[in-house]
Scaffold this active site. Structure first.
Site, mmCIF file in Angstrom:
data_model
loop_
_atom_site.group_PDB
_atom_site.id
_atom_site.type_symbol
_atom_site.label_atom_id
_atom_site.label_comp_id
_atom_site.label_asym_id
_atom_site.label_seq_id
_atom_site.Cartn_x
_atom_site.Cartn_y
_atom_site.Cartn_z
ATOM 1 N N CYS A 98 -26.512 7.324 -9.829
ATOM 2 C CA CYS A 98 -27.231 6.303 -10.868
ATOM 3 C C CYS A 98 -26.460 6.096 -11.918
ATOM 4 O O CYS A 98 -26.883 5.186 -12.652
ATOM 5 C CB CYS A 98 -28.499 6.891 -10.945
ATOM 6 S SG CYS A 98 -29.621 7.308 -9.475
ATOM 7 N N CYS A 115 -42.674 6.578 -11.432
ATOM 8 C CA CYS A 115 -41.433 6.547 -10.608
ATOM 9 C C CYS A 115 -40.644 4.909 -10.861
ATOM 10 O O CYS A 115 -41.539 4.082 -10.706
ATOM 11 C CB CYS A 115 -41.349 7.011 -9.239
ATOM 12 S SG CYS A 115 -42.229 8.465 -8.963
ATOM 13 N N SER A 116 -39.409 5.127 -11.053
ATOM 14 C CA SER A 116 -38.522 3.750 -10.830
ATOM 15 C C SER A 116 -38.805 3.200 -9.419
ATOM 16 O O SER A 116 -38.936 4.044 -8.462
ATOM 17 C CB SER A 116 -37.343 3.648 -11.555
ATOM 18 O OG SER A 116 -36.676 4.680 -10.741
ATOM 19 N N LYS A 133 -38.139 1.515 -15.100
ATOM 20 C CA LYS A 133 -39.254 1.543 -14.399
ATOM 21 C C LYS A 133 -39.956 0.157 -14.269
ATOM 22 O O LYS A 133 -40.205 -0.032 -13.270
ATOM 23 C CB LYS A 133 -40.523 2.255 -15.527
ATOM 24 C CG LYS A 133 -41.572 2.416 -15.347
ATOM 25 C CD LYS A 133 -41.995 3.151 -13.973
ATOM 26 C CE LYS A 133 -43.224 2.787 -13.330
ATOM 27 N NZ LYS A 133 -43.237 1.716 -12.292
ATOM 28 N N HIS A 179 -34.604 -0.529 -10.680
ATOM 29 C CA HIS A 179 -33.649 0.339 -10.613
ATOM 30 C C HIS A 179 -32.716 0.185 -9.425
ATOM 31 O O HIS A 179 -32.830 1.287 -8.463
ATOM 32 C CB HIS A 179 -34.165 1.627 -10.566
ATOM 33 C CG HIS A 179 -33.043 2.792 -10.758
ATOM 34 N ND1 HIS A 179 -31.829 2.809 -11.438
ATOM 35 C CD2 HIS A 179 -33.338 4.095 -10.611
ATOM 36 C CE1 HIS A 179 -31.231 3.913 -11.301
ATOM 37 N NE2 HIS A 179 -32.008 4.706 -11.050
#
Lengths: 130, 383, 348
Positions: free
Chosen positions: B83, B204-205, B326, B330
């Protein structure tokens, strides 16, 4: 096909084979070629003790497909009595019983099944002690 | 190393972009950045992408994307650090320009995540396959390890975690490019589906498609373009063991602290001088720990800081004014580049409703996996 | 003297009550419990199979034997639920225990007597002096079709025995096998659940072979029922072994210590072997035990054991059968049971 890589990991998965740095006693699980602590390249082969304690944990409720029928699935970071750390499922318990600091014993279980036709992959899981 | 500037930015909307293939998303972002900079060519390009191989079964995308950008023939390099791929692509461009190898370099990031692949499984390749993912741990699960340890050690609460998501959605509601441009409540977070104790769905994103690109140039070139100039004061990069269990203290993410230390030293600044930051809030707990690692708040006090508003727009140090991973979304390879874009917009004074008034210095922090890689940039608005 | 030098049993923690299965199929639980004399049965966890059960039982056996597992020359697992049709269970076990590569491994199958078959061959190797130690294991995650009578009893568990000639815990005084071609119960290649001949599994199959083997071994050994302190027979349900024992002249008191089926169910290849381990919770030096297994198809293996002084030294080196049976039980409802046993149709 996962057979070659599975077969390679058998010493670690089946009996927790690790390397202990002969210079600084760092325990490498899985074994390494060079010690990340002191740079030594000499290791003694050991098997980790199958007991330890929970450093931290979670209960996976949304899992990758392979584990989707096994949720809620408690998984923990476990520190063995030698101080080595590993990640393992905590089984045969109510997920609510899993807590930081609790003692566990490592046992031999089936981890993944690769569907109905593939190989069954075995290895260590943890059960709560007492 | 010579001074380096960012002179152009461009990104797609983030979200489920069913109509857009990977190549078009990247090209759209890159063309926007090129137009924004007003450059007539680029010398080379970097592409950050975590796993085009798994997500769309396409490797070798650096050449593919150079071709579709109409610049086939120039050097094009893919950069991968899970990421943190996007942040690292920018860093490579900064180094190449700084070293004098090139004058105008495009740094982009892209991820196409909604083409039907099991995203949990694909993302888990950023963890140790044989010793983490093999045992069934997921990315939310790894960050849940961190969350439970942090809650156990510091008394961080479930409500404080929720407040990170609430804040970032508040910010995201002001960002037209965001995947979720709307507000949510603390109750909504705390009642959302459990993903990995204690993290719920709204901690969670999301899974996102998107691309982002920036144009990195030497100061000489930047000054001739006549566009607002944002100077790259520092680029810090650090790594750590891939397996979370191999690190001593699961309440920390040491690679973030190390990358930040390098960056602050390069820039000759301290955390107090930073006026806004885009940080890697892939999960609510990640933002908390990262704000501690960056020195914005004391260790163990990040939960309190978010709940008291210290890190929201108008607070002491606004964090994730874009909505963060978020709310903005993402698309893993693009996220690090999009962070740079948000800070550039803020330093140019063009961030619209979410503008941090008079912001001059901002920071971005992008990380891979459970923190086995981290890239920190510090930017300064020059005009 | 040759005999068992180390032993160990393993039972999964999960259980299902007979009432729970009966209510699923609209049957009267009382009639079934009275008919089978079974209250509940063990269920394997989703990550347990014949191999993992065998590994745990074998580890306990090694603990009691106090030997270096590398000295074990042969490992035989008897089961009718080997996870693979082609690829041995025993190879996983030897690597898990750190035995080998200097070891002979084979999987056995002979319905519910595959476990005693494994012990029988292991014993022959040691007795003949071919090897110092050999291990025989009986373990199963027994199959029973949903709604079939077998579903009330088919359970999971197993026991491992290490045969040697030093520090013998259970001397093997006599062995005998009684075998004929009798198709009372079978499972064809590719089928998930076994078929059986209903009442044909009784007199012509179970009783003919168990009684035949029991009578013959006692006659050959010059022993009578009263010469034994304990007797254990294969336990497809609670009634059959009691009836067989009484027919051979045994009293209920001799049978009960190894009569583990009411709270464990029928662990197929692990049934009579685990009954033997249960007896070793309480057996004293000098006592004599008769074991008669039964495997459909059909045959019975019979053993006469004599307990030695060593029992006191090894008994507490691994968990007792009683603790495995009674501690830390987790009860499942039928839905969970169906999931655990893979009885829910999935698209994977």
């Amino acid at each position: 096909m996962i057979t070659p890589r599975y077969t390679r990991e058998i010493p670690q998965r089946y009996h927790l084979e690790a390397g202990k740095c002969t210079e600084c006693n760092f325990i490498a699980f899985p074994p390494r070629l060079i010690c990340p602590e002191c740079g030594s390249r000499e290791f003694e082969q050991i098997s980790l003790s199958p007991s330890g304690k929970i450093v931290t944990y979670t209960v996976v409720c949304v899992a990758a497909e392979e584990f989707s029928t096994e949720t809620p699935l408690p998984i923990a970071i476990i520190e063995t009595d030698e101080g080595a750390r590993l990640t393992a499922q905590v089984v045969d318990c109510d997920p609510e019983e899993v807590e930081i600091g609790k003692r566990v014993r490592l046992i031999f279980r089936c981890i993944q099944k690769e569907g109905l036709a593939g190989i069954r992959q075995y290895g260590y899981k943890a059960v709560l002690e007492g | 190393m010579r001074e380096v500037a960012i002179v152009g930015v461009g990104m797609t909307r983030f979200g489920e972009l069913w109509e857009s293939p990977l190549r078009n998303m990247f090209t759209e972002a890159a063309l926007t950045a090129i137009d924004d900079a007003g450059v007539d060519h680029i010398d080379s390009m970097y592409v950050g992408a975590m796993s085009s191989g798994l997500f769309v079964h396409q490797e070798h995308i650096a050449s593919l994307l150079a071709d579709y950008l109409g610049v086939a023939g120039i050097p094009s390099t893919r950069v991968e650090s899970a990421c943190a791929s996007g942040g690292l692509a920018v860093r490579q461009a900064v180094i190449e320009v700084g070293a004098g190898v090139s004058d105008i370099v495009l740094a982009g990031g892209v991820e196409k995540m909604t083409d039907g692949v099991d995203a949990i499984d694909a993302l888990a390749t950023a963890a140790d396959q044989e010793y983490e993912a093999f045992h069934g741990i997921t990315f939310p699960g790894l960050y849940a390890f961190i969350a439970n340890a942090h809650m156990h050690r510091y008394g961080t609460t479930r409500e404080q975690l929720a407040d990170v998501a609430v804040k970032n959605h508040d910010h995201g509601s002001l960002n037209p490019k965001a995947q979720f441009p709307f507000k949510i409540t603390r109750e909504a977070v705390m009642n959302s589906t459990m993903v990995a104790w204690p993290l719920r769905l709204l901690d969670c994103s999301p899974v996102t498609d998107g691309a982002a690109a920036v144009i990195v140039t030497s100061m000489d070139v930047a000054e001739k373009l006549g566009r607002p100039i944002v100077k790259v004061l520092a680029s810090g990069h650090a790594t750590d063991g891939l397996a979370l269990h191999s690190r001593t203290d699961p309440t920390t993410i040491p690679a973030v602290g190390r990358a930040a230390e390098i960056a602050f030293k390069q820039a000759g600044l301290t955390p107090e001088k930073i006026e806004l930051a885009e940080v890697h809030d892939c999960f609510t707990i990640a933002e908390l720990v990262v704000t501690e690692e960056l020195g914005f708040v004391e260790r163990g006090r990040s939960g309190e800081a978010v709940s008291s508003g210290e890190t929201r727009l108008g607070g002491r140090i606004p964090v994730n004014t874009s909505g963060g991973l978020k709310a903005k979304g993402h698309p893993v390879g693009a996220s690090g580049v999009a962070q740079i874009i948000e800070v550039v917009e803020q330093l140019r004074g063009s961030a619209g409703d979410r503008q941090v008034e008079g912001a001059r210095i901002g920071l971005t922090q992008n990380m891979g996996g459970s923190g086995a890689s981290c890239v920190v940039h510090i930017l300064e608005g020059v005009s | 003297m040759t005999g068992i030098v180390g032993y160990g049993a393993y039972l999964p923690r999960y259980r299902i009550k007979i009432e729970e299965i009966a209510s699923q199929w609209g049957k009267d639980p009382t009639t079934i419990k009275n008919g089978l004399l079974v209250h509940e049965k063990t269920v394997p966890g989703m990550d347990e199979d014949t191999i993992t059960i065998s590994v745990q039982a074998a580890k306990y056996a090694v603990q009691r034997a106090r030997i270096d597992p590398q000295e074990i020359g042969a490992v035989y697992i008897g089961s009718e639920s080997h996870p693979y049709v082609v690829k041995p269970s025993g190879t996983v076990l030897i690597d898990a225990l750190g035995i080998g590569p200097d070891v002979h491994v084979a999987d056995y199958e002979f319905a519910c007597k595959a476990g005693t078959e494994a012990v029988f061959v292991a014993y022959s190797h040691v007795k003949s002096g071919v090897m110092r130690y050999a291990m025989g294991i009986g373990a199963d995650t027994s199959q029973g079709a949903p709604g079939d009578a077998l579903e009330f009893t088919a359970s999971a568990g197993g026991s491992a025995f290490i045969i040697g000639s030093e520090k013998v815990v259970l001397e093997i005084e006599a062995t005998y096998s009684y075998t004929s071609d009798t198709a009372d119960f079978w499972r064809r290649e590719g089928r998930v659940y076994p078929e059986h001949g209903g009442r044909f599994t009784g007199e012509p199959a179970y009783f003919r072979h168990v009684l035949g083997a029991g009578r013959e071994i006692m006659e050959r050994a010059g022993l009578e029922a009263k010469d034994f302190d304990y007797a254990v027979f294969h336990m497809p349900n609670g009634k059959f072994p009691m009836k067989a024992g009484r027919t051979l002249g045994f009293e209920k008191e001799q049978i009960e210590p190894g009569w583990v089926v009411p709270w464990m169910g029928n662990t197929y290849s692990g049934s009579s072997p685990t009954g033997l381990v249960a007896i070793l919770d309480v057996a004293r030096p000098g006592e004599r035990i008769l074991l008669v297994s039964f495997g459909s198809g059909a045959g019975s293996d019979a053993f006469v054991f004599k307990v030695t002084e060593e029992i006191e030294a090894v008994r507490d080196l691994a968990p007792s059968f009683k603790s495995l049976l009674e501690e830390n039980k987790i009860y499942l409802n039928y839905g969970e049971y169906a999931k655990f046993r893979g009885k829910i149709l999935m698209n994977t």
